[in-house]
Enzyme design. Structure first.
Site, mmCIF file in Angstrom:
data_model
loop_
_atom_site.group_PDB
_atom_site.id
_atom_site.type_symbol
_atom_site.label_atom_id
_atom_site.label_comp_id
_atom_site.label_asym_id
_atom_site.label_seq_id
_atom_site.Cartn_x
_atom_site.Cartn_y
_atom_site.Cartn_z
ATOM 1 N N GLU A 1 0.876 -1.170 0.000
ATOM 2 C CA GLU A 1 0.000 0.000 0.000
ATOM 3 C C GLU A 1 0.910 1.217 0.000
ATOM 4 O OE1 GLU A 1 -3.511 1.789 2.895
ATOM 5 O OE2 GLU A 1 -1.643 1.054 3.771
ATOM 6 N N LYS B 1 -10.264 -3.393 0.611
ATOM 7 C CA LYS B 1 -10.209 -3.249 2.067
ATOM 8 C C LYS B 1 -11.610 -3.070 2.634
ATOM 9 C CE LYS B 1 -7.760 -0.571 5.630
ATOM 10 N NZ LYS B 1 -6.858 0.595 5.861
ATOM 11 N N CYS C 1 -3.110 -2.782 5.929
ATOM 12 C CA CYS C 1 -2.756 -1.799 6.960
ATOM 13 C C CYS C 1 -3.492 -2.042 8.264
ATOM 14 C CB CYS C 1 -2.995 -0.397 6.399
ATOM 15 S SG CYS C 1 -2.244 0.919 7.403
#
Length: 524
Positions: free
Chosen positions: A283, A349, A399
């Site tokens: 990312e 995500k 993340c």
């Protein structure tokens, strides 16, 4: 409400300081065995009696419910301020807000999250009543702590630095997480804290033996750190590219700079001698849109040259033309490209960062929209199904998702053979957040007994084995590639199959205990 004795406030300060030191960067994880003890003593020795005492010395009583909430709430505010201080720099540097506003946001976040500490204090007070020594409150304090951690995970959605995470390096002890998740480790730590608190609350003639037992238990449990765990063989290699792309260089993303960045990342990814089973790009803040022909072409060429699968962090786009009458939606994504250069699948995500990837209740928090202007106002994905890379099932999480135990384990439950975590920890700078984030990601590997390939923009980029050990890593804040060892696994742990059963059991026990306490206030 009555007066809270000054000793209680001093114990609050001590407990908050110890809790801060437990987590990185200080990483004095051995203090976890005593960090909550001062808070428990403060809650159970908080106020002087309302009647005159004839005997010498003040016999302090447990805090009343409101007092207990305030005592623990204050401890929580201090702990979050000392642990999540990096929120200030993120909002100040990247959120487009001035210094007073960034400081105000940090204070508000700490005050909000500290409510859970306050609830823990409230539970202890309700369980203790007016008893000078409440066995009920001490015995059930680990249960109450885990129940509150579960609430923090499920309700607020910010289970940052759960207590059990501090012991991830204690491999024999951490194995309990394969059954209970991280919550079982939090429970164990709290049992020792409660025993130590009891030693300071009983009469002097009983203190020595209880204190020795509590310290002995802590030493035995901590001694697991000294027991070497067997090596876990790895028969595969992934190339994890640490891109080190500068954050928020929007003005510099000319076509030439963009093309040069892609060319350099491709060079780092493939030297002509690679034999990787997978290449991963993290990312990153780069405008890598899955619809951009230049970006797609560069990644497809890399996959063909390396003759391997490529997973790349990117901005996924669902065009309005696909959903008639709808708006174009963008996603924080990981896109999978085959050795033939074909873009085969994508993970979007599902758990977005509030105020980072979207602004909840936009009318109320309009002032915090600056950060999403920089990184994008994303939509949430809907599936945690693994991506199929030629028969290898990759469990992807991006993340912030690495801090949610139950969400990560869902991909393993659906057949993921190896975890891949792509992240951009450059937002945190050199604060302790990047180290805190790594430790929590390692716990996900332990819970599910999976290798974890963690590829970050600025570091720490690492290969993590199923015991949570860092098997290989590279230095932070450089552009490089890590040849990361890993292996596949089809076995599932009890936690993978059954999720947060232990945490829910603790919550149920806590509720039942409160009901019994209400119906039979004189017992225990």
């Amino acid at each position: 409400m009555g007066r809270i004795h000054k000793n209680a406030w001093l114990l609050v300060l001590l407990s908050a300081a110890l809790q801060i030191l437990v987590f990185p960067l200080p990483n004095l994880y051995i203090l976890g065995w005593v960090a909550i003890t001062p808070l428990l003593v403060a809650l159970l020795r908080a106020r002087p009696p309302e009647t005159l005492q004839i005997r010498a010395g003040i016999k302090l009583l447990p805090a009343k419910p409101v007092q207990a909430f305030l005592i623990a709430y204050a401890c929580g505010i201090l702990w979050y301020a000392g642990t999540c201080y990096w929120i200030y720099s993120v909002m100040r540097q990247y959120g487009g807000v001035n210094t007073p506003a960034a400081l105000g946001i940090l204070i508000l976040v700490c005050m909000y999250l500290a409510i859970y500490h306050g609830v823990f204090g409230l539970l202890i007070s309700l369980l203790a009543g007016d008893s000078r020594f409440s066995r009920r409150a001490l015995l059930l304090s680990p249960v109450a702590w885990v129940a509150v951690e579960l609430a923090r995970t499920r309700i607020t959605g910010f289970p940052w630095d759960l207590l059990g995470t501090s012991q991830v390096d204690n491999i024999p002890l951490a194995r309990i997480a394969t059954v209970t998740g991280v919550y079982g480790m939090s429970f164990e730590i709290m049992v020792v804290n409660a025993a130590l608190a009891a030693a300071f609350l009983v009469t002097r003639d009983k203190r020595r033996n209880l204190l020795l037992a509590a310290v002995g238990a802590a030493v035995i449990l901590q001694a697991g750190l000294l027991i070497p765990a067997p090596a876990i063989p790895a028969d595969r290699t992934a190339t994890l590219v640490q891109a080190n792309v500068p954050i928020l260089e929007g003005a510099d993303w000319t076509k030439e700079y963009f093309a040069a960045t892609l060319q350099d990342l491709s060079r780092v990814s493939f030297t002509g001698q690679n034999s990787s089973h997978l290449v991963v790009w993290p990312e990153s803040p780069a405008p890598f849109y899955t619809t951009d022909p230049l970006f797609r072409g560069a990644v497809s060429n890399l996959a063909r040259q390396a003759n391997t699968w490529v997973l790349t962090g990117s901005i996924g786009v669902r065009n309005a033309s696909i959903t008639p009458g709808g708006a174009t939606e963008i996603y924080n994504s990981g896109a999978l490209v085959s050795p033939a250069g074909e873009w085969t699948s994508r993970y979007d995500k599902t758990h977005l960062v509030p105020f980072g990837e979207y602004v909840p209740f936009k009318r109320v928090f309009a002032f915090a929209g600056g950060l999403t202007k920089e990184v994008g106002d994303f939509s949430a994905g809907t599936s945690r199904a693994p991506l199929d890379a030629g028969g290898t099932r990759l469990g992807i999480f991006i993340c912030y998702e690495s801090i949610f135990p139950d969400e990560v384990r869902q991909s393993a439950a659906q057949g993921a053979q190896v975890f891949v975590n792509i992240s951009n920890d450059g937002w945190y700078g050199d604060s302790g957040a990047y180290a805190q984030h790594l430790k929590q990601a390692r716990m996900r590997a332990v819970e599910n007994a999976r290798w974890l390939l963690r590829d970050t923009n600025t570091g720490v980029t690492a290969s993590i084995d199923p015991y949570g050990r860092v098997a290989a890593s590279v230095r932070r804040k450089i552009r490089t590639a890590l040849e990361a060892p890993y292996a596949l696994s089809n076995d599932t742990t009890f936690y993978t199959r059954h999720g947060d059963w232990f945490a829910y059991l603790c919550a149920i026990i806590c509720v039942v205990a409160l009901v019994i306490r209400t119906l039979q206030p004189s017992r225990l």
